[in-house]
Design a protein around this motif. Sequence first.
Motif, PDB file in Angstrom:
ATOM      1  N   ILE A 104       0.828  -1.204   0.000  1.00 26.49           N
ATOM      2  CA  ILE A 104       0.000   0.000   0.000  1.00 26.49           C
ATOM      3  C   ILE A 104       0.865   1.258   0.000  1.00 26.49           C
ATOM      4  CG2 ILE A 104      -1.509   1.298   1.556  1.00 26.49           C
ATOM      5  CD1 ILE A 104      -2.586  -1.735   2.099  1.00 26.49           C
ATOM      6  N   ALA A 105       1.942   1.213   0.799  1.00 29.54           N
ATOM      7  CA  ALA A 105       2.831   2.380   0.880  1.00 29.54           C
ATOM      8  C   ALA A 105       3.500   2.648  -0.469  1.00 29.54           C
ATOM      9  CB  ALA A 105       3.881   2.150   1.965  1.00 29.54           C
ATOM     10  N   ILE A 106       3.949   1.611  -1.129  1.00 31.71           N
ATOM     11  CA  ILE A 106       4.656   1.790  -2.408  1.00 31.71           C
ATOM     12  C   ILE A 106       3.688   2.293  -3.477  1.00 31.71           C
ATOM     13  CG2 ILE A 106       5.904   0.569  -4.251  1.00 31.71           C
ATOM     14  CD1 ILE A 106       7.081  -1.207  -1.930  1.00 31.71           C
ATOM     15  N   ALA A 107       2.477   1.758  -3.479  1.00 34.87           N
ATOM     16  CA  ALA A 107       1.474   2.226  -4.437  1.00 34.87           C
ATOM     17  C   ALA A 107       1.199   3.705  -4.217  1.00 34.87           C
ATOM     18  CB  ALA A 107       0.185   1.420  -4.270  1.00 34.87           C
ATOM     19  N   ARG A 108       1.056   4.091  -2.965  1.00 31.43           N
ATOM     20  CA  ARG A 108       0.739   5.485  -2.643  1.00 31.43           C
ATOM     21  C   ARG A 108       1.918   6.408  -2.968  1.00 31.43           C
ATOM     22  NH1 ARG A 108      -3.563   7.521   1.547  1.00 31.43           N
ATOM     23  NH2 ARG A 108      -4.652   5.800   0.559  1.00 31.43           N
ATOM     24  N   ALA A 109       3.129   5.942  -2.655  1.00 28.11           N
ATOM     25  CA  ALA A 109       4.328   6.749  -2.952  1.00 28.11           C
ATOM     26  C   ALA A 109       4.423   7.002  -4.459  1.00 28.11           C
ATOM     27  CB  ALA A 109       5.575   6.047  -2.438  1.00 28.11           C
ATOM     28  N   CYS A 110       4.132   5.975  -5.256  1.00 27.04           N
ATOM     29  CA  CYS A 110       4.187   6.115  -6.722  1.00 27.04           C
ATOM     30  C   CYS A 110       3.145   7.127  -7.194  1.00 27.04           C
ATOM     31  CB  CYS A 110       3.917   4.779  -7.405  1.00 27.04           C
ATOM     32  SG  CYS A 110       5.287   3.629  -7.299  1.00 27.04           S
ATOM     33  N   GLN A 111       1.929   6.997  -6.666  1.00 23.54           N
ATOM     34  CA  GLN A 111       0.837   7.864  -7.100  1.00 23.54           C
ATOM     35  C   GLN A 111       1.082   9.310  -6.715  1.00 23.54           C
ATOM     36  OE1 GLN A 111      -0.709   6.513  -9.478  1.00 23.54           O
ATOM     37  NE2 GLN A 111      -2.824   6.639  -8.767  1.00 23.54           N
ATOM     38  N   GLU A 112       1.448   9.524  -5.461  1.00 26.96           N
ATOM     39  CA  GLU A 112       1.612  10.907  -4.992  1.00 26.96           C
ATOM     40  C   GLU A 112       2.833  11.572  -5.611  1.00 26.96           C
ATOM     41  OE1 GLU A 112       1.078  11.403  -0.757  1.00 26.96           O
ATOM     42  OE2 GLU A 112      -0.874  10.386  -0.826  1.00 26.96           O
ATOM     43  N   SER A 113       3.755  10.770  -6.123  1.00 28.91           N
ATOM     44  CA  SER A 113       4.945  11.344  -6.760  1.00 28.91           C
ATOM     45  C   SER A 113       4.798  11.378  -8.273  1.00 28.91           C
ATOM     46  CB  SER A 113       6.187  10.538  -6.371  1.00 28.91           C
ATOM     47  OG  SER A 113       6.216  10.309  -4.999  1.00 28.91           O
ATOM     48  N   HIS A 114       3.598  11.012  -8.757  1.00 35.12           N
ATOM     49  CA  HIS A 114       3.294  11.049 -10.204  1.00 35.12           C
ATOM     50  C   HIS A 114       4.239  10.217 -11.033  1.00 35.12           C
ATOM     51  CE1 HIS A 114       0.565  14.167  -8.947  1.00 35.12           C
ATOM     52  NE2 HIS A 114       1.575  14.809  -8.396  1.00 35.12           N
ATOM     53  N   ILE A 115       4.582   9.033 -10.522  1.00 34.48           N
ATOM     54  CA  ILE A 115       5.439   8.115 -11.277  1.00 34.48           C
ATOM     55  C   ILE A 115       4.646   7.566 -12.455  1.00 34.48           C
ATOM     56  CG2 ILE A 115       6.549   5.835 -11.196  1.00 34.48           C
ATOM     57  CD1 ILE A 115       8.150   7.034  -9.147  1.00 34.48           C
ATOM     58  N   LYS A 116       5.240   7.621 -13.625  1.00 28.28           N
ATOM     59  CA  LYS A 116       4.597   7.056 -14.820  1.00 28.28           C
ATOM     60  C   LYS A 116       5.508   5.941 -15.344  1.00 28.28           C
ATOM     61  CE  LYS A 116       1.541   6.997 -18.135  1.00 28.28           C
ATOM     62  NZ  LYS A 116       0.238   6.377 -17.878  1.00 28.28           N
ATOM     63  N   PRO A 117       5.096   4.685 -15.126  1.00 28.46           N
ATOM     64  CA  PRO A 117       5.977   3.592 -15.543  1.00 28.46           C
ATOM     65  C   PRO A 117       5.865   3.301 -17.043  1.00 28.46           C
ATOM     66  CG  PRO A 117       4.021   2.709 -14.501  1.00 28.46           C
ATOM     67  CD  PRO A 117       3.883   4.212 -14.464  1.00 28.46           C
ATOM     68  N   ARG A 118       6.849   2.605 -17.554  1.00 29.86           N
ATOM     69  CA  ARG A 118       6.795   2.178 -18.948  1.00 29.86           C
ATOM     70  C   ARG A 118       5.882   0.945 -19.045  1.00 29.86           C
ATOM     71  NH1 ARG A 118       9.917  -1.131 -21.881  1.00 29.86           N
ATOM     72  NH2 ARG A 118      11.433  -1.396 -20.222  1.00 29.86           N
ATOM     73  N   ARG A 119       6.217  -0.098 -18.312  1.00 28.44           N
ATOM     74  CA  ARG A 119       5.310  -1.253 -18.267  1.00 28.44           C
ATOM     75  C   ARG A 119       4.235  -1.010 -17.204  1.00 28.44           C
ATOM     76  NH1 ARG A 119      10.246  -5.631 -18.008  1.00 28.44           N
ATOM     77  NH2 ARG A 119      10.361  -6.066 -20.238  1.00 28.44           N
ATOM     78  N   THR A 120       3.050  -1.521 -17.450  1.00 29.13           N
ATOM     79  CA  THR A 120       1.970  -1.403 -16.470  1.00 29.13           C
ATOM     80  C   THR A 120       2.335  -2.154 -15.180  1.00 29.13           C
ATOM     81  OG1 THR A 120       0.246  -1.081 -18.105  1.00 29.13           O
ATOM     82  CG2 THR A 120      -0.444  -2.078 -16.015  1.00 29.13           C
ATOM     83  N   ILE A 121       2.082  -1.510 -14.051  1.00 25.21           N
ATOM     84  CA  ILE A 121       2.339  -2.151 -12.756  1.00 25.21           C
ATOM     85  C   ILE A 121       1.014  -2.604 -12.152  1.00 25.21           C
ATOM     86  CG2 ILE A 121       3.154  -1.805 -10.394  1.00 25.21           C
ATOM     87  CD1 ILE A 121       5.110   0.302 -11.451  1.00 25.21           C
ATOM     88  N   LEU A 122       0.960  -3.864 -11.738  1.00 19.96           N
ATOM     89  CA  LEU A 122      -0.202  -4.351 -10.989  1.00 19.96           C
ATOM     90  C   LEU A 122       0.200  -4.496  -9.523  1.00 19.96           C
ATOM     91  CD1 LEU A 122      -1.576  -7.228 -13.292  1.00 19.96           C
ATOM     92  CD2 LEU A 122      -2.251  -4.805 -13.257  1.00 19.96           C
ATOM     93  N   PHE A 123      -0.507  -3.784  -8.653  1.00 23.63           N
ATOM     94  CA  PHE A 123      -0.318  -3.954  -7.213  1.00 23.63           C
ATOM     95  C   PHE A 123      -1.352  -4.979  -6.765  1.00 23.63           C
ATOM     96  CE2 PHE A 123       1.245   0.301  -8.132  1.00 23.63           C
ATOM     97  CZ  PHE A 123       2.451   0.328  -7.437  1.00 23.63           C
ATOM     98  N   VAL A 124      -0.883  -6.117  -6.274  1.00 23.72           N
ATOM     99  CA  VAL A 124      -1.801  -7.217  -6.014  1.00 23.72           C
ATOM    100  C   VAL A 124      -1.718  -7.703  -4.564  1.00 23.72           C
ATOM    101  CG1 VAL A 124      -2.424  -9.586  -6.657  1.00 23.72           C
ATOM    102  CG2 VAL A 124      -1.558  -8.016  -8.407  1.00 23.72           C
ATOM    103  N   ALA A 125      -2.874  -7.756  -3.896  1.00 29.61           N
ATOM    104  CA  ALA A 125      -2.964  -8.438  -2.603  1.00 29.61           C
ATOM    105  C   ALA A 125      -3.690  -9.745  -2.898  1.00 29.61           C
ATOM    106  CB  ALA A 125      -3.735  -7.598  -1.606  1.00 29.61           C
TER     107      ALA A 125
END
Length: 414
Positions: A137-158
């Motif tokens: 959850i923390a990594i997903a939020r850090a990516c979002q709030e920092s406007h990270i735009k990845p090249r490959r799609t990232i799936l955050f999965v629980a």
Amino acid sequence: MPVRPASVPHSNRPAPSTQFADNSEVRSALAWFARNLAWINEQQSRLTEIPAPPFQEAQRAAAVKLLLASSGLEVQIDKTGNVIGELRGTNEKEMVVLSAHLDTVFPPSTEIKVRHDRDRLLAPGISDNGTGLAALIAIARACQESHIKPRRTILFVADVGEEGEGNLRGMRALIEAYKPKLKAVIVLDGSGTDHVTTKALASRRLEATINGPGGHSWSDFGMPNPINALVRASVRFINTKVPAAPRTTFNIGQIEGGTSINSIPYEAKLKVDIRSESEDELTKLESALRECIAAGVRDEMESSRERSKGKLEWKVELLGSRPGGELPVNSPLLAALRSADEFVGNQSRVERSSTDANVPLAHGIDAISIGAGGTGGGAHSLQEWYEPAGREMGLKRALLVLLGVSGLAEGKAR
Ligand SMILES: [Zn+2]
């Protein structure tokens, strides 16, 4: 089990983490963790207190879904029960997964209240996998709030079904659904930063059942007793010799049967977990179990005085089987991990273990399992604990490995 560290593969490309160090979005995501440590600990405690016994992960899944959605990801729960949050990349044809399992080994009756003892959090499941879920959850939020735009799609999965008889059903469904696009899977499981699991330990789970007619302890004395037979079989089985190399282990983890103290039971059951670095040894050990159960039944029949009154039946069923596999030493995923380790000043050793990474590895998809930082202990026991000190390094490490394999959108890497 400690294994020799793998050699660091050489590459002409700049190491991903070095490349990312100059990127302002990545720098901001890395800095996000230190500012939000209290929040991360809180989420970990909150999620740990929502029970998630095997096959009953739905309530915890709903809470994780809300958390991922509130950070702005598109989130769905698939029909197996996995929570999947998507961060779309510029290349949607390729995907990478960051996952943490939802389930615990504890039955629904277990009381789960997180206690604080100085710097420690104590509760069943707090580390395995409270730490992994909090990090996800923390990594997903850090990516979002920092406007990270990845090249490959990232799936955050629980995902569901990692523990015990879940038999990795969540990860199996995920791989089934995304296999053609999946380039890498990073599994967050438990605490620490000292290891990287690149080798999948093969295992099998078996259940032996012995049945008989049952009867009265006094008037039917001499009737063959399924519990007696099971005990005789167990004594034989635990004396089975297993090799130290390839390392092979067995565990009688559950035993049940009988209805009352003064009844000859009509049923007795035994659950056994066997693991090995070698599929051959697994097969041998499974045959040994079958032979021992057959012999235990025979011994009991022979020693019961009134064999004519009843016969014992037995069967051994496979409850689950986890495939083996290995990450190639020259894989880009391992290179990304090494480079992340270097960036955060960490050293980790390669391990073989049985985790969610078994499934992608068996399909030839690059996968690792790592701890999500801090320290923990007593996994799968009621005394389980977690100490968040130092967790920031684990979070940064996981984020950098993830971005190392997802890459960043063109024009974003400066
Ligand atoms: Zn776990």
